[in-house]
Design a protein around this motif. Sequence first.
Motif, PDB file in Angstrom:
ATOM      1  N   ALA A   1       0.830  -1.210   0.000  1.00 15.71           N
ATOM      2  CA  ALA A   1       0.000   0.000   0.000  1.00 15.71           C
ATOM      3  C   ALA A   1       0.861   1.254   0.000  1.00 15.71           C
ATOM      4  N   GLU A   2       1.926   1.243   0.806  1.00 16.32           N
ATOM      5  CA  GLU A   2       2.811   2.402   0.877  1.00 16.32           C
ATOM      6  C   GLU A   2       3.660   2.544  -0.382  1.00 16.32           C
ATOM      7  N   ALA A   3       3.957   1.427  -1.047  1.00 17.39           N
ATOM      8  CA  ALA A   3       4.838   1.465  -2.219  1.00 17.39           C
ATOM      9  C   ALA A   3       4.108   1.845  -3.502  1.00 17.39           C
ATOM     10  N   PHE A   4       2.799   1.700  -3.524  1.00 23.13           N
ATOM     11  CA  PHE A   4       2.045   2.018  -4.737  1.00 23.13           C
ATOM     12  C   PHE A   4       2.155   3.521  -5.038  1.00 23.13           C
ATOM     13  N   PRO A   5       2.529   3.894  -6.270  1.00 25.39           N
ATOM     14  CA  PRO A   5       2.856   5.302  -6.585  1.00 25.39           C
ATOM     15  C   PRO A   5       1.656   6.169  -6.928  1.00 25.39           C
ATOM     16  N   LYS A   6       0.660   6.200  -6.079  1.00 30.25           N
ATOM     17  CA  LYS A   6      -0.555   6.955  -6.368  1.00 30.25           C
ATOM     18  C   LYS A   6      -0.270   8.451  -6.535  1.00 30.25           C
ATOM     19  N   SER A   7       0.537   9.038  -5.656  1.00 26.51           N
ATOM     20  CA  SER A   7       0.829  10.475  -5.747  1.00 26.51           C
ATOM     21  C   SER A   7       1.556  10.814  -7.038  1.00 26.51           C
ATOM     22  N   SER A   8       2.453   9.940  -7.470  1.00 22.05           N
ATOM     23  CA  SER A   8       3.184  10.181  -8.714  1.00 22.05           C
ATOM     24  C   SER A   8       2.260  10.087  -9.921  1.00 22.05           C
ATOM     25  N   LEU A   9       1.332   9.139  -9.894  1.00 21.16           N
ATOM     26  CA  LEU A   9       0.358   9.034 -10.980  1.00 21.16           C
ATOM     27  C   LEU A   9      -0.492  10.304 -11.066  1.00 21.16           C
ATOM     28  N   ASP A  10      -0.948  10.778  -9.914  1.00 23.69           N
ATOM     29  CA  ASP A  10      -1.774  11.990  -9.874  1.00 23.69           C
ATOM     30  C   ASP A  10      -1.010  13.209 -10.380  1.00 23.69           C
ATOM     31  N   ALA A  11       0.285  13.258 -10.072  1.00 21.91           N
ATOM     32  CA  ALA A  11       1.105  14.398 -10.494  1.00 21.91           C
ATOM     33  C   ALA A  11       1.223  14.480 -12.007  1.00 21.91           C
TER      34      ALA A  11
END
Length: 378
Positions: A190-200
């Motif tokens: 969960a912590e490693a999934f790059p959600k913030s980078s995808l959103d950026a």
Amino acid sequence: MVRKGSKPLGEARLDQPRAQTKEDETAPSFSPHRITLETFHHLLSIYEATVSQVHRRKVTLKLQPKPAKGSKEKAGAPVITKTEFNDSEEKQIREQTDKFLELDRWRYETLPNIVAERKACAGEKEGNETDRGYLLKEELVDIMDWKMKHGVFRPALMGMVKSNPDKTVTQSTSTAFAVLPDADPISAPAEAFPKSSLDALTSPLRGVGPATASLILSIGTIFGDANMQVPFYSDDVYLWLVLNDFRQSADEEEKPSTNKKPNGELIAKYNVNEYRDLWNAVQKLRARLNADDTKAQASNREPVSLADIEKVAYVIRNIALSGFAGQGLETISQESAIIEPLEPPKKETATVEISQKRKSEADTADVTTKRQSKRLKQ
């Protein structure tokens, strides 16, 4: 799509391997649950040959005779009726195939090196957002060019990508690389999934959804910490690892699939939830293969990377054109009429402006942002 009462795709389908047949007992298995390192590395070794033959077929299809007026063609996979070409047509096929091979090497080797060098330079500078690793607009356009030629052509996306301002591309890719999580993808998924980078990437950039955003992040993380590598949401990987949709062997006839359109395009939403299924499946497969590789430490063989898995998925999807031959298997396909022996790639002469442009990028990768922004636009 998840049916009512079922588990998510990545869990339900990946954890339920196909029933094994008598042929499976002797033939190399392509199942992500049973594929061996030997088979995996063999498939990886024929990736470039497969790309060459697949792209040759795409160019060949463009040279097929147009249907007669009034004729009714059934919808489905394109059919090759013309297998002999004159010298001019053969030259066109070879040049376009070589040109794409050069673009493919740029995507997997040259551009990741350029981004890695920009990140390395960031350690020597402070206070500049673009010194955290980034992409130029020209590079994003070329990435989209590769994506459409490597997979299914979607012309509308290119126009949207080209409409992005240069500064927006540089700043958004810089931010995306900077906020990549530094966590173990197996022990802390969960912590490693790059959600913030995808959103950026998806929020400010037109024409960039989760799939293209994952491609950008994949290119930016090929080199460096293995835990921070990001897999590309490719149709090939999703079909293989999430939907469990693949030919079990090289000589197995391709069956109709409810997961693909007649032109081969994946039927999917390309959203973050689907990408999370793919991300989890890829991480699990890499962990299993590397855990099984007891010879890696005693040899020069590199651990399996996420880019390796992407390439193997591509070969498996195009196994009939790959030239793969395993135990008791031969490659027999209708497309064999257009397959020819491969010649060594001519890197120094491999066509036109792409190779010249890639060389220019590599030569100028370590100069300042101001100089890089003055590169010729295509």
